[in-house]
Each structure stands twice: as C-alpha cells, then as structure tokens.
Scaffold this active site. Structure first.
Site, PDB file in Angstrom:
ATOM      1  N   TYR A 162       0.834  -1.202   0.000  1.00 41.20           N
ATOM      2  CA  TYR A 162       0.000   0.000   0.000  1.00 41.20           C
ATOM      3  C   TYR A 162       0.875   1.261   0.000  1.00 41.20           C
ATOM      4  O   TYR A 162       0.627   2.205  -0.759  1.00 41.20           O
ATOM      5  CB  TYR A 162      -0.902  -0.029   1.223  1.00 41.20           C
ATOM      6  CG  TYR A 162      -1.804   1.167   1.394  1.00 41.20           C
ATOM      7  CD1 TYR A 162      -2.998   1.265   0.683  1.00 41.20           C
ATOM      8  CD2 TYR A 162      -1.474   2.190   2.273  1.00 41.20           C
ATOM      9  CE1 TYR A 162      -3.832   2.356   0.841  1.00 41.20           C
ATOM     10  CE2 TYR A 162      -2.302   3.291   2.438  1.00 41.20           C
ATOM     11  CZ  TYR A 162      -3.481   3.371   1.727  1.00 41.20           C
ATOM     12  OH  TYR A 162      -4.301   4.460   1.893  1.00 41.20           O
ATOM     13  N   ALA A 196       2.484   1.850  -3.374  1.00 42.74           N
ATOM     14  CA  ALA A 196       1.516   2.304  -4.365  1.00 42.74           C
ATOM     15  C   ALA A 196       1.155   3.769  -4.169  1.00 42.74           C
ATOM     16  O   ALA A 196       0.970   4.515  -5.139  1.00 42.74           O
ATOM     17  CB  ALA A 196       0.247   1.446  -4.301  1.00 42.74           C
TER      18      ALA A 196
END
Length: 276
Positions: A218, A221
């Site tokens: 996460y 990203a």
C-alpha cells in the site's frame, strides 16, 4: 472535533501546498470530514461564475464513488451542478467481495432524489477494457468529461515477510493501475478536445512518504501515485489539464480497520498505519 490534515501535491503549474485545519469529528463524525473534503475538492475542480453552482455544466467521474469519502465527493459535486458518474465495484475494503451494484446504485438514487444528475458505472477500473468503457460510457451519456477523481482503493495488511505475491500484486494493481487506466483514456479525449481542459485528482496517503508497518504494498503504491501525477501533469499541461494528489487523514472504513488491528490484534503480528 479533531483536526483533519490534508496534504496536497500539485502539478501542471499548480504548486504543492500543505492544507490543514479542516474541522472534523473523528470516528463518530465521518460525514463531517468527508463533506468538508468533498467541498475542498469541488472548489479546486472547476472555475466559478457568479450566480451559478460551482460545477454547473461540468462532467465528473469519481472512482470509489460509492464508499467513504468518494461517496461524499459524488454527492457534493452533484449538489454543485456536476453530472456525476459514480464508478465503483461495491466490494469490501479488501476487494474480495466481488461486484455489488447495490452500493453505487444507492448513491446514484440519493443524488437523483436530491435533484442531481448521476449515473452508476459498475466495474473494476484497473482492467484496461473496463476503464476504456468507463470513459466511453461517460462521453456517450453526458457528451464530455471535465474531472476525473480517483478515490478508490483496497487494503490488505501483511508484514513484508508474510506477504504473498498475490497480496502484493492485488493492492498495487488496484491503486496504481486503477489510476493509470482511466487516466489513459481520459487523456486521449482531452488531447483531442484541446479547448476543454480537464482536472485529475488522485487520492494518495502519507503512508507513501512515511511508510506503514503492515502496508509495504500500500505504501509503495501511494508513493507511486505521486510520481504518476507529476508525470501526467507535465504531459497534459499543454492541453489545459491539471493533475494533483491529495492525502487526507480521516476516519474511514480503511483507517478504522487499521486502527482495530493496532488496538486489538497483537497476536497477528501486524501493525497498520493510520494513513489511508
């Protein structure tokens, strides 16, 4: 009320800035923050003519438009005169529940009942064919596109030593490819309609700068979205398109889930950042 902090990175001629002090309630008052955030985005999404609603005549796509802050962006944009495409899968926070049209359809119904104009689009916009269909459907329905807000996302907490390839790929795909794919086809339209211009807004997270334990995929990203935004801003500025990232700290399904892991799941070996 707690204070919610929003960080903003700007591209295409707009300098990045730190924007804070938006009043919000914490867990019990998600609506307060989400509505304030949506109004902040509305003010930065289009020009304003005296006597008109701020987004009168604009067409907006909101991915993740049926959940959390995305649903309030859809509502406030519609309140301010935009024709809104609510794009969502209706899945759970892990993205594992498949497609559930009831949630985006409910947001659209609410907007229409309040006198607004909205259309639901159900599908996984990280799929290139689906993303192309999203832009085509928007153009066929409303005759143009002015604003693309990417507020979608999933979260699957896992420490790096426990993470599977599938878990890494799923989170990076949704967040990164899910921004790139609709941007690609929106940019083709804006490049053709050079006089129209456009606005691109990606939701990112401070996890992309600070990192989040239990969130290596996460976090990577979110940092990637900033790089994508900066590149897109440089490429599309000549066509009148601006690109920005915002990083809200808020109480949402994703942050509440992470907070629950931190408070009550010591045996899991996972600690999750509060940024989402």
């Amino acid at each position: 009320c707690a204070l919610a902090q929003i960080s903003s990175w700007g591209g295409s001629g707009e300098a990045g800035s730190a924007l804070g002090g938006i009043p919000s309630a914490h867990r019990a008052g998600r609506v307060c923050l989400a509505r304030d955030l949506a109004r902040f985005l509305m003010r930065h999404a289009g020009g304003h003519v005296a006597g008109q609603k701020h987004l009168e005549g604009k067409v907006a796509i909101v991915t993740g438009g049926a959940g959390g802050m995305g649903s309030w962006i859809s509502r406030v944009f519609a309140e301010q005169g935009a024709q809104v495409v609510v794009a969502d899968t209706g899945a759970d926070v892990e993205g594992r529940a498949g497609v559930a049209p009831s949630r985006p359809n409910a947001v659209v119904e609410e907007i229409r009942n309040a006198g607004g104009d909205a259309t639901a689009f159900i599908g996984d916009i990280a799929d290139v064919d689906v993303a192309e269909d999203l832009i085509r459907t928007t153009l066929d329905t409303y005759g143009g596109l002015d604003i693309l807000v990417c507020a979608h996302g999933i979260l699957r907490e896992r420490m790096v030593f426990n993470m599977t390839e599938e878990e890494w790929d799923a989170v990076v795909r949704v967040h990164m490819k899910g921004c790139w794919a609709p941007t690609k086809f929106a940019s083709i339209y804006w490049r053709t309609e050079r006089e129209r211009g456009g606005r691109i807004i990606y939701f990112t997270s401070l996890a992309g700068i600070r990192g989040g334990a239990g969130q290596p995929h996460y976090s990577a990203a979110q940092a990637g979205k900033v790089g994508l935004m900066l590149a897109v801003a440089k490429e599309l500025g000549r066509y009148g398109v601006t690109a920005n990232c915002i990083s809200p700290q808020a109480s949402t399904r994703m942050t509440d889930r992470g907070r629950g892991v931190m408070e009550g799941s010591a045996d899991s070996g996972i600690q999750t950042s509060e940024q989402a």
